[in-house]
Design a protein around this motif. Sequence first.
Motif, short mmCIF file in Angstrom:
data_model
loop_
_atom_site.label_atom_id
_atom_site.label_comp_id
_atom_site.label_asym_id
_atom_site.label_seq_id
_atom_site.Cartn_x
_atom_site.Cartn_y
_atom_site.Cartn_z
N MET A 1 0.86 -1.18 0.00
CA MET A 1 0.00 0.00 0.00
C MET A 1 0.90 1.23 0.00
N ASN A 2 0.94 1.92 -1.13
CA ASN A 2 1.71 3.16 -1.20
C ASN A 2 0.77 4.35 -1.00
N LEU A 3 1.34 5.54 -0.93
CA LEU A 3 0.56 6.75 -0.66
C LEU A 3 -0.51 7.01 -1.73
N PRO A 4 -0.20 6.90 -3.03
CA PRO A 4 -1.26 7.12 -4.02
C PRO A 4 -2.43 6.15 -3.85
N ASN A 5 -2.15 4.89 -3.59
CA ASN A 5 -3.24 3.92 -3.40
C ASN A 5 -4.01 4.20 -2.12
N LEU A 6 -3.33 4.68 -1.09
CA LEU A 6 -4.02 5.07 0.15
C LEU A 6 -4.98 6.23 -0.13
N LEU A 7 -4.54 7.22 -0.89
CA LEU A 7 -5.40 8.35 -1.23
C LEU A 7 -6.60 7.90 -2.06
N THR A 8 -6.39 6.96 -2.96
CA THR A 8 -7.50 6.43 -3.75
C THR A 8 -8.49 5.70 -2.83
N SER A 9 -7.96 4.93 -1.88
CA SER A 9 -8.82 4.23 -0.92
C SER A 9 -9.63 5.21 -0.08
N ILE A 10 -9.02 6.31 0.28
CA ILE A 10 -9.72 7.34 1.05
C ILE A 10 -10.88 7.89 0.23
N ARG A 11 -10.66 8.05 -1.09
CA ARG A 11 -11.76 8.52 -1.95
C ARG A 11 -12.93 7.55 -1.92
N LEU A 12 -12.66 6.28 -1.86
CA LEU A 12 -13.74 5.29 -1.77
C LEU A 12 -14.49 5.43 -0.44
N VAL A 13 -13.77 5.74 0.63
CA VAL A 13 -14.40 5.94 1.95
C VAL A 13 -15.24 7.22 1.94
N PHE A 14 -14.83 8.20 1.17
CA PHE A 14 -15.58 9.45 1.08
C PHE A 14 -17.00 9.25 0.54
N ILE A 15 -17.23 8.21 -0.24
CA ILE A 15 -18.52 8.01 -0.88
C ILE A 15 -19.65 7.88 0.14
N PRO A 16 -19.57 6.95 1.10
CA PRO A 16 -20.67 6.87 2.08
C PRO A 16 -20.74 8.11 2.98
N VAL A 17 -19.61 8.74 3.23
CA VAL A 17 -19.60 9.96 4.04
C VAL A 17 -20.37 11.06 3.31
N TYR A 18 -20.12 11.19 2.02
CA TYR A 18 -20.86 12.15 1.20
C TYR A 18 -22.36 11.87 1.28
N VAL A 19 -22.74 10.60 1.11
CA VAL A 19 -24.16 10.22 1.10
C VAL A 19 -24.82 10.62 2.41
N VAL A 20 -24.16 10.39 3.53
CA VAL A 20 -24.72 10.75 4.83
C VAL A 20 -24.93 12.26 4.92
N PHE A 21 -23.89 13.02 4.59
CA PHE A 21 -24.02 14.49 4.68
C PHE A 21 -25.08 15.02 3.73
N PHE A 22 -25.05 14.56 2.49
CA PHE A 22 -26.01 15.05 1.51
C PHE A 22 -27.42 14.65 1.92
N GLY A 23 -27.57 13.41 2.35
CA GLY A 23 -28.89 12.91 2.74
C GLY A 23 -29.48 13.64 3.93
N GLN A 24 -28.64 14.19 4.79
CA GLN A 24 -29.11 14.94 5.95
C GLN A 24 -29.25 16.43 5.64
N GLY A 25 -29.05 16.79 4.37
CA GLY A 25 -29.21 18.19 3.97
C GLY A 25 -28.03 19.08 4.31
N HIS A 26 -26.91 18.49 4.67
CA HIS A 26 -25.69 19.26 4.97
C HIS A 26 -24.91 19.44 3.66
N TYR A 27 -25.43 20.32 2.81
CA TYR A 27 -24.85 20.48 1.48
C TYR A 27 -23.44 21.07 1.51
N GLY A 28 -23.16 21.92 2.48
CA GLY A 28 -21.81 22.46 2.61
C GLY A 28 -20.80 21.36 2.91
#
Length: 169
Positions: A1-28
């Motif tokens: 696991m190198n740094l670029p792959n770690l950053l890509t993995s973090i992007r995958l984790v961002f997906i459900p985080v985005y869904v939670v924020f957007f779904g709760q109306g926290h558009y910012g």
Amino acid sequence: MNLPNLLTSIRLVFIPVYVVFFGQGHYGAAFTIVALSILTDVADGYIARKRNQVTYVGSMLDPLADKCMMITVILTLFLEKLIPWEAVAAILIRDVGMILGSLVFHFRGKKMPSANMLGKLTTVFYYAAILLLILQLDIAVWILWFAIAFSFFTSFVYIGQLRHVNQKA
């Protein structure tokens, strides 16, 4: 696991985080997650090339993370009635077609052309449209339609490159 792959993995984790924020109306907060996703996408590519850390796993995960985030955001914006269904259909047809086509060529042992500036520019247009859509700016849907049209153009260019690369083989 190198740094670029770690950053890509973090992007995958961002997906459900985005869904939670957007779904709760926290558009910012949703906007911030998408912006961070964009930054990590740029950073992982830059670091991978600069440090010569381009890996097979990274070359597969990076576009997957991009497509998953893009499709998730598009679907959530559609569910909130911020974009028309026709735009969603066009994006899904193009992206699913590209994914399936790439898989077919990959499993047939065909060479795949490397990413080019048109593909990167397409991503920039899509992300610009998405950020403007989240902010609910009037021009956002027009920018999205431009990005969609441009993405189809780049798909035809990519198909031409794919044929060219494999004719030489």
